[in-house]
Design a protein around this motif. Structure first.
Motif, PDB file in Angstrom:
ATOM      1  N   ASP A   1       0.813  -1.208   0.000  1.00  0.00           N
ATOM      2  CA  ASP A   1       0.000   0.000   0.000  1.00  0.00           C
ATOM      3  C   ASP A   1       0.856   1.272   0.000  1.00  0.00           C
ATOM      4  O   ASP A   1       0.812   2.073   0.932  1.00  0.00           O
ATOM      5  CB  ASP A   1      -0.947   0.021   1.215  1.00  0.00           C
TER       6      ASP A   1
ATOM      7  N   ASN B   1       0.419  -3.737  -4.069  1.00  0.00           N
ATOM      8  CA  ASN B   1      -0.356  -2.500  -4.150  1.00  0.00           C
ATOM      9  C   ASN B   1       0.525  -1.248  -4.070  1.00  0.00           C
ATOM     10  O   ASN B   1       0.517  -0.519  -3.086  1.00  0.00           O
ATOM     11  CB  ASN B   1      -1.440  -2.486  -3.050  1.00  0.00           C
TER      12      ASN B   1
ATOM     13  N   ARG C   1       2.214   4.715  -2.269  1.00  0.00           N
ATOM     14  CA  ARG C   1       1.968   5.609  -3.394  1.00  0.00           C
ATOM     15  C   ARG C   1       3.176   6.528  -3.529  1.00  0.00           C
ATOM     16  O   ARG C   1       3.566   7.179  -2.561  1.00  0.00           O
ATOM     17  CB  ARG C   1       0.690   6.401  -3.113  1.00  0.00           C
TER      18      ARG C   1
HETATM   19  C1  LIG Z   1      -3.741   0.326  -1.956  1.00  0.00           C
HETATM   20  O1  LIG Z   1      -2.968   1.304  -1.301  1.00  0.00           O
HETATM   21  C2  LIG Z   1      -3.624   2.550  -1.095  1.00  0.00           C
HETATM   22  C3  LIG Z   1      -2.618   3.476  -0.441  1.00  0.00           C
HETATM   23  O2  LIG Z   1      -1.628   3.829  -1.365  1.00  0.00           O
HETATM   24  C4  LIG Z   1      -4.844   2.334  -0.220  1.00  0.00           C
HETATM   25  O3  LIG Z   1      -5.532   3.563  -0.064  1.00  0.00           O
HETATM   26  C5  LIG Z   1      -5.749   1.305  -0.853  1.00  0.00           C
HETATM   27  O4  LIG Z   1      -6.819   1.024   0.000  1.00  0.00           O
HETATM   28  C6  LIG Z   1      -4.980   0.014  -1.132  1.00  0.00           C
HETATM   29  N1  LIG Z   1      -5.827  -0.907  -1.889  1.00  0.00           N
HETATM   30  C7  LIG Z   1      -6.027  -2.150  -1.498  1.00  0.00           C
HETATM   31  C8  LIG Z   1      -6.922  -2.965  -2.386  1.00  0.00           C
HETATM   32  O5  LIG Z   1      -5.522  -2.628  -0.519  1.00  0.00           O
END
Ligand SMILES: *[C@@H]1O[C@H](CO)[C@@H](O)[C@H](O)[C@H]1NC(C)=O
Ligand SMILES: *[C@@H]1O[C@H](CO)[C@@H](O)[C@H](O)[C@H]1NC(C)=O
Length: 411
Positions: free
Chosen positions: A160, A183, A162
């Motif tokens: 997760d 992600n 960005r």
């Molecule tokens: C992917 O990462 C973003 C943060 O960059 C987060 O907001 C989002 O929920 C994540 N998506 C999943 C499917 O985990």
């Protein structure tokens, strides 16, 4: 006048107080400015201890923590910023970070993030790898005992994340390396190095899933993006690539038990003056492996040497045998690919005789010759050991008969 607190007024005040508290809490972001930890913005003082200290405090704090590199130029030695952290981390680069001006850093990275969940890297600033000092000592093509040069930014075991609105300049080795991550989104990232700089891949990934790269400008000396084994669910759109070696899947098959590269989508992207544009590359001889479910769609190519290339006989060392690749390539679609090729072979699909390619689809391809000799040479397709179908416009004429209505022929 007598001041009397009535019950309604008291409840109103209470409500206002509570809502302002809630608001403050939502906005509560503890900021850890590296200057407060001793960093000096003179471009000369190594800020790695200051950054590591700011990181530890941020990582251990609750809520969203911001590690701030304010404007100014900071020299920075190699750092490893590790989690797990207590909350989300925002790494805000407003200034310029400059790597040491030496070829090696004594370790394989400049900045590494690892074991982190919920990371944002942003700020509009610059990572300057000072690669010019390192490129002449990149002798890995000739020297089997060479020491790999440091990568500008590694993400290992991160999920997760960005990375947006940052610039990476002149990396010593790759700009970004994504390993065992989930992600990860790159957006509006600028990556620059001269076209002759060795191994300066823009973004390399392996063993990672759900990686998105959007609206980014990559010009470098090697692949703009390269996908190693185990890259799955990868979506790239709005990429401008050039100079560089294009978007490359591979090389694959160099190590045993490589997981497949699967579900890759490349859309709405432009390649200008690149050696390759869309490439899949596997070694020969090789271990077993697979590449499947790949789509390249709405691609503009200007003056690339090899706009479409599948190369299964890749052998970088001198000890190549006649054995072929064991990496199976299947279901690869090229759709709406237009522009110019600087070589006459605009489509080169050279698959393995041991495991031929299957399910190659060419749809609406228009690649004109743009060679320098000025005649109207036409482009051509070369295919070996490949089964496929063609639909719509086919310039160069495809290896398979074309039809706007239905698939016609296999080889
Ligand atoms: C992917 O990462 C973003 C943060 O960059 C987060 O907001 C989002 O929920 C994540 N998506 C999943 C499917 O985990
Ligand atoms: C890839 O991402 C683009 C833009 O973010 C989206 O429109 C598209 O549907 C995605 N493609 C796939 C195959 O997931």
């Amino acid at each position: 006048m007598e001041w009397r607190l009535t019950i309604p007024t008291a409840s109103l005040l209470m409500l206002m107080l509570m809502s302002s508290l809630a608001k403050n809490q939502a906005q509560a972001r503890n900021v850890f400015n590296i200057k407060d930890f001793g960093a000096v913005d003179d471009g000369n003082t190594d800020g790695s201890k200051a950054l590591s200290d700011a990181w530890s405090k941020a990582c251990n704090s609750r809520g969203t923590a911001v590690v701030l590199i304010p404007s100014g130029t900071y020299l920075l030695g190699p750092v490893r910023l590790a989690g797990p952290c207590n909350g989300a981390i925002e790494f805000q680069i407003k200034g310029d970070l400059k790597a040491l001006n030496s070829p090696q850093l004594g370790i394989d990275h400049w900045i590494t993030f690892r074991y982190i969940e919920d990371l944002t890297i942003t700020g509009g600033g610059v990572l300057d790898g000072q690669g010019a000092a390192a490129w002449p000592s990149n002798d890995c093509k000739k020297n089997p005992n060479c020491q790999a040069l440091p990568v500008t930014m590694r993400l290992d075991f991160v999920s997760d994340a960005r990375i947006h609105d940052v610039t990476s300049l002149n990396s010593k080795n790759f700009h970004f390396n994504i390993f065992s991550c989930k992600n990860i989104t790159f957006e509006r990232v600028t990556i620059k190095a001269p076209d002759e700089s060795p191994n300066t891949d823009g973004i390399h990934m392996a063993l990672s899933s759900n990686v998105f790269i959007r609206d980014s400008d990559i010009g470098t000396g090697d692949d703009c993006v390269s996908l190693g084994p185990g890259s799955k669910n990868i979506n790239m759109t709005g990429i401008t690539c050039g100079p560089g070696h294009g978007i490359s899947i591979g090389s694959l098959g160099g190590t045993p038990n490589e997981p497949a590269v699967a579900k890759v989508f490349v859309g709405s992207s432009t390649f200008t003056g690149t050696t390759n544009a869309l490439r899949i590359k596997t070694r020969a001889p090789s271990f077993q492996g697979a590449v499947k479910d790949i789509t390249f769609q709405d691609i503009n190519v200007k003056n690339a040497d090899n706009p479409i290339i599948i190369e299964q006989q890749y052998c970088p060392s001198k000890t190549c045998s006649s054995q072929s690749s064991q990496v199976k390539i299947s279901n690869v679609k090229f759709s709406n690919i237009r522009g110019t090729s600087s070589s006459s072979v605009a489509i080169n699909i050279n698959c393995s005789p041991a495991v031929p390619c299957t399910g190659i689809e060419l749809r609406d391809i228009d690649l004109k010759y743009d060679g320098s000799n000025g005649n109207d040479e036409k482009t051509s397709s070369v295919c070996e050991n490949a089964q496929g179908t063609a639909y719509g416009t086919q310039n160069p004429p495809s290896c398979w008969k074309s039809s706007t209505l239905r698939k016609l022929q296999f080889i």
